[in-house]
Write an enzyme that holds these catalytic residues in place. Sequence first.
Site: not given
Length: 305
Positions: A14, A33, A36, A38, A70-71, A136, A183, A207
């Site tokens: 994203f 990438d 997984s 993307g 990447a994460a 995380y 969300v 948020r």
Amino acid sequence: MEGERVLITGGAGFVGSNVANRLAGDNDVLVVDDRSLGTPENLRPAVEFHERSVLEAGLPTDVDAVFHFAALSSYAMHEAEPGRGARVNIEGFVNVVEQARQDGCETVVYASTSSVYGDRTTPSAETTAVEAKSGYEASKLARERYAEYFRNHHGLSLAGLRLFSVYGGYGGGESHKGEYANVIAQFAEAIANDEPPVLYGDGTQTRDFVHVSDVVDAAVLAAEGGLDGRYNVGTGERRSFETVVEAINGALETSVDPEYVENPIPESVYVHHTCADASKLREATGWEPEVGFEEGIERVCAAYR
């Protein structure tokens, strides 16, 4: 940025794809990438795509700047696979930065998270105390510590962006993420299909929602300025989930009521409120969020009209 050779890890995801597409054309943009989270369908044709893992050797790190996105990017992902989460988020970061360092790159911009601030209704500055309540958050704080090592030991400039709640809609590269999308994207998809958006608890959690285009601006400015340290990326305003549902219904001219469910995330780790103090980034670069909440909701909903 112009005329640079740039590597973006997680660049088909994203945020990464939005950075890649912004820089493509004026720069030589390479994306790594593993697909997984993307898909190369997010990328402009001018972007050079490499289906690789950030854990591999021999990555294309002979570049002027690295954007490391990447994460495994959520609490749920880490709880499902804690070992993999640590390897990708920590070892993958160290592996990419070390390869880039050996190839002569001295500029790295990487994603951290606002979740490390925990529950706060007042704006969090970078000096606010942080903690790791989940794997995380621990992995993102570990990145920040390794960034200190690379700065102090090797003289690199590494800007860690503590991202608040980044959104941009399914049209902005989140369609493949499903339940892991922001969300706002999830709620818009549900409401557009006359399905109730699912809200945890009573829906009053808030948020600091920041549009992905503003995050791209922040990342590019951080690279151009050779920034080092940690920088919040958020608007300084917060909205409740119920407010988001109301705004989406207004934009789509619908009246779909939400479904309230018990929060599946333990109260001890769930973050109910976030809000950014982004004055440090503003003072360093002149960055200002350009996309207000109402305009952002309109952009998300435009795809469903």
